[in-house]
Design a protein around this motif. Sequence first.
Motif, mmCIF file in Angstrom:
data_model
loop_
_atom_site.group_PDB
_atom_site.id
_atom_site.type_symbol
_atom_site.label_atom_id
_atom_site.label_comp_id
_atom_site.label_asym_id
_atom_site.label_seq_id
_atom_site.Cartn_x
_atom_site.Cartn_y
_atom_site.Cartn_z
ATOM 1 N N PRO A 197 -44.606 -59.362 2.841
ATOM 2 C CA PRO A 197 -45.910 -59.873 3.743
ATOM 3 C C PRO A 197 -46.512 -61.292 3.114
ATOM 4 O O PRO A 197 -46.947 -62.225 3.946
ATOM 5 N N LEU A 198 -46.604 -61.169 1.885
ATOM 6 C CA LEU A 198 -47.104 -62.568 1.307
ATOM 7 C C LEU A 198 -46.230 -63.827 1.283
ATOM 8 O O LEU A 198 -46.937 -64.839 1.421
ATOM 9 N N CYS A 199 -45.131 -63.405 1.010
ATOM 10 C CA CYS A 199 -44.109 -64.400 1.150
ATOM 11 C C CYS A 199 -43.986 -65.155 2.589
ATOM 12 O O CYS A 199 -44.039 -66.149 2.498
ATOM 13 N N ILE A 200 -44.148 -64.433 3.714
ATOM 14 C CA ILE A 200 -44.274 -64.898 5.116
ATOM 15 C C ILE A 200 -45.777 -65.602 5.069
ATOM 16 O O ILE A 200 -45.734 -66.708 5.419
ATOM 17 N N TRP A 201 -46.725 -65.097 4.564
ATOM 18 C CA TRP A 201 -47.996 -65.599 4.695
ATOM 19 C C TRP A 201 -48.211 -66.986 4.262
ATOM 20 O O TRP A 201 -48.872 -67.844 4.634
ATOM 21 N N GLN A 202 -47.748 -67.076 2.895
ATOM 22 C CA GLN A 202 -47.488 -68.368 2.261
ATOM 23 C C GLN A 202 -46.410 -69.140 2.738
ATOM 24 O O GLN A 202 -46.634 -70.608 2.267
ATOM 25 N N ASN A 203 -45.826 -68.873 3.657
ATOM 26 C CA ASN A 203 -44.915 -69.876 4.291
ATOM 27 C C ASN A 203 -44.986 -70.151 6.033
ATOM 28 O O ASN A 203 -43.816 -70.473 6.340
#
Length: 332
Positions: free
Chosen positions: A296-302
């Motif tokens: 979820p953090l990778c999606i959030w930051q991209n």
Amino acid sequence: MSTSVPNRLYAAITGIGGYIPENTRSNLDLEKICDTSDEWIVKRTGIKERRILEEELATSDMAVRAIEDLATKYNKNIHDIDALLVATSTPDMPMPATANIIADKLGIDNVWAFDMNAACSGFLYALDLGASLIETRRYKNVLVVGADNISTYVDIHDRSTNILFGDGAGVVWLEPSMEGGIMDAYLRSNGSGRSFLNIEGGGSLYPLDAADAIADKRYLKQDGKTVFKHAVQSMSDACFQVLNRNGLTIEDVDWLVPHQANQRIIDAVGRALDIPEGRALSNIEYLGNTIAATIPLCIWQNLKQIKTGDLVMLTAFGAGFSWGASLFKWMI
């Protein structure tokens, strides 16, 4: 190409939030603690720094801030939440569930809330369960959290683990949709891998006491070579399973979001899938491996790269071993 099935009810992601602690632990910091170097760490992992939660805070605190970030950005009312699923390997305490603590801190007192532990695959497991709750039509607003304060369990002098892991929390909000959402998931586990990646102390087998602390059972341990081999094979196989049973190929996927364990694993999975260059998302360089929070953090930051209608594939591998892949249409 249409990826929606007529008259099917989907669980769609309608909001996403994240939180990363302010404190950093850089490769230069680790050079002062153990026999390692920035060049060696970057070459082997792709990581330059990781975030470390303040000592007086816990996993629930990061999750609450991620949820508040989501609620603010997407104008969500947290009192609409009727199910709260928290994927974590680092609960605030053995009981009650960290999800209960999060609900209390948010001020919501009429919600189905519980934890699940599938290690680094935890978010995928929780996401699939959350989608199932929506599909039964018994729940309308399901919050799925991935959060870990894994630095608490890392031996700062062990360079096989201290270079990899950091803290963070990510969350998605699921709601019913007839237009599209989570399409499919393939999730598996095999407990025979437990000796290669684990935290032995703190459970009923090895309750923590003075003797166990001396034996270092409270720290995370891993056999890096074995984990690497199984991770690449299992993650790529899970992705192919999902693609094949949905009549798709990797060319149909707009974005691959792999668990952020190690940049070499991310690259190897991309090669195994033969995904076009630039379509495998990564944020490991400045966060490290945040266990259940990585996806979820990778999606959030991209978010700026992902567009409405894009087909997104997630894949993860973790202790157990546990692994899997998930496929969904981005509806925001």
